[in-house]
Design an enzyme around this catalytic site. Structure first.
Site, mmCIF file in Angstrom:
data_model
loop_
_atom_site.group_PDB
_atom_site.id
_atom_site.type_symbol
_atom_site.label_atom_id
_atom_site.label_comp_id
_atom_site.label_asym_id
_atom_site.label_seq_id
_atom_site.Cartn_x
_atom_site.Cartn_y
_atom_site.Cartn_z
ATOM 1 N N VAL A 76 0.859 -1.173 0.000
ATOM 2 C CA VAL A 76 0.000 0.000 0.000
ATOM 3 C C VAL A 76 0.897 1.224 0.000
ATOM 4 O O VAL A 76 1.805 1.335 0.831
ATOM 5 C CB VAL A 76 -0.932 0.023 1.231
ATOM 6 C CG1 VAL A 76 -1.842 1.243 1.188
ATOM 7 C CG2 VAL A 76 -1.742 -1.264 1.313
ATOM 8 N N CYS A 77 0.666 2.133 -0.930
ATOM 9 C CA CYS A 77 1.393 3.399 -0.972
ATOM 10 C C CYS A 77 2.909 3.152 -1.013
ATOM 11 O O CYS A 77 3.399 2.352 -1.800
ATOM 12 C CB CYS A 77 0.977 4.252 0.222
ATOM 13 S SG CYS A 77 1.416 5.989 0.116
ATOM 14 N N THR A 78 3.664 3.783 -0.116
ATOM 15 C CA THR A 78 5.122 3.660 -0.143
ATOM 16 C C THR A 78 5.628 2.320 0.379
ATOM 17 O O THR A 78 6.838 2.079 0.387
ATOM 18 C CB THR A 78 5.778 4.791 0.662
ATOM 19 O OG1 THR A 78 5.212 4.819 1.977
ATOM 20 C CG2 THR A 78 5.565 6.141 -0.023
ATOM 21 N N THR A 126 3.262 3.438 -6.854
ATOM 22 C CA THR A 126 3.292 3.877 -5.462
ATOM 23 C C THR A 126 2.650 5.252 -5.428
ATOM 24 O O THR A 126 2.066 5.693 -6.429
ATOM 25 C CB THR A 126 4.738 3.892 -4.909
ATOM 26 O OG1 THR A 126 4.700 4.197 -3.509
ATOM 27 C CG2 THR A 126 5.608 4.922 -5.626
#
Length: 351
Positions: free
Chosen positions: A119-121, A139
């Site tokens: 998730v994300c970074t 990302t």
């Protein structure tokens, strides 16, 4: 009635200074699915069993917002089969990505899970472990260039809300983790169940805006000079008009040559590319929300012709307008008793 199948085990990896939504968002999607499963015919499935594991021995994790999460265990003591393994993101991801023991554990564990994701970074942790090499990934939009620079073996997708390459998935910024989790639900239990979960959480089964992480206005930096900032705002409201370099230069009392040079320096792209991206975004929204023909949308957004709009779509978002509409247009509003409901839109899955 036959025996109910055991719940699918979802393990979320978190660390000190994790983003709480990176953990809570997908977890709530999986939890809502389990609640739906309890009252629906899902082939005897119990939904999901969610487990939070920490990268440190201390089970209490302070998130980036200051709220603490209590992990079930840490990765070193994580045992048993895992269906879906997700790595969250957040400010603490940079330390996590340097944790060699964590990276070794991920390398050992990845081949044994059905699905691996971030998730994300959190993508930076998977990248540091070498698990994204040779794959498409995404990302948070603010970190895509950094991910590409630090890990050149990864094929970065800047636009997608989430990317699925084989059994490895990565999602964009923060709430995109919920979109990815909902795609997993659809894969596991079908569109009807995913739709029920989306309704329960007041989510879109496919969020408006299709595949773009962020609007063109956010992507293109605002100019420092007031005349150019005012011009950028004016352009958004006059996309169907003549927006040639000469006319734009005239509005800010500059020569066309000087205007083009200053605009590129301050905004980062040429005036023509700036206009093109704004027109593509406006056309995307019309294609998603209206029933107007492609020719009509092209005229309304200033392309002049459907062929011109097609070339811009292929250049900017890599799909022609007709394909974009087929994939991302909302379905017509359903009747109140219709099973589709207000969120009955075609799901998006990037692979």
């Amino acid at each position: 009635m036959g025996e109910r199948a055991s719940a699918r085990r979802v393990v979320v990896v978190a660390f000190p200074q994790v983003n709480i939504l990176d953990v809570a968002g997908p977890s709530e999607v999986f939890n809502a699915t389990s609640l739906v499963a309890a009252g629906a015919e899902l082939g005897g499935s119990e939904g999901y069993e969610i487990e939070l594991i920490a990268t440190v021995r201390e089970p209490s994790l302070e998130t980036s917002s200051g709220i603490r999460l209590l992990a079930h265990s840490d990765f070193a003591r994580c045992r048993g089969p895992i269906d879906t393994l997700l790595v969250a993101g957040g400010p603490g991801v940079w330390e996590a990505a340097k944790d060699e023991e964590l990276l070794k554990w991920l390398r050992r564990t990845a081949p044994r899970v059905r699905r691996l994701g971030s998730v994300c970074t959190g993508a930076f942790v998977l990248a540091a472990a070498g698990l994204l090499d040779g794959r498409r990934a995404t990302t948070h939009w603010e970190r895509c260039e950094q991910l590409a620079r630090e890990f050149p073996k990864i094929d970065i997708d800047l636009d997608s809300i989430f990317v699925r390459d084989g059994n490895v998935s990565t999602s964009a910024g923060v709430t995109a983790g919920m979109d990815l989790a909902l795609a997993f639900v659809e894969e596991d239990f079908g569109r009807e169940v995913a739709l029920r979960v989306a309704r329960k959480l007041v989510m879109f089964l496919q969020r408006p805006g299709g595949q773009s992480q962020f609007s063109s206005l956010l992507h293109l930096q605002a100019a420092d000079r007031e005349p150019l900032r005012a011009l950028q705002t004016w352009v958004v409201e006059h996309l169907a008009e003549d927006l040639s370099n000469e006319r734009l230069a005239e509005r800010v009392w500059m020569s066309p040559r000087n205007f083009a040079r200053v605009f590129r320096r301050e905004v980062g792209v040429t005036p023509a590319r700036f206009i093109e991206r704004l027109r593509v975004e406006a056309a995307r929204r019309r294609l998603e929300e209206s029933a107007g023909s492609i020719e009509q949308v092209a005229r309304e957004c200033g392309f002049g012709s459907a062929d011109s709009m097609r070339r811009s779509f292929v250049r900017v978002i890599r799909v022609p307008p007709s394909d974009y509409r087929a994939r991302f247009q909302s379905e017509p509003p359903a009747a109140p008793d219709d099973e589709e409901g207000p969120f009955g839109m075609q799901p998006t899955m990037t692979s």
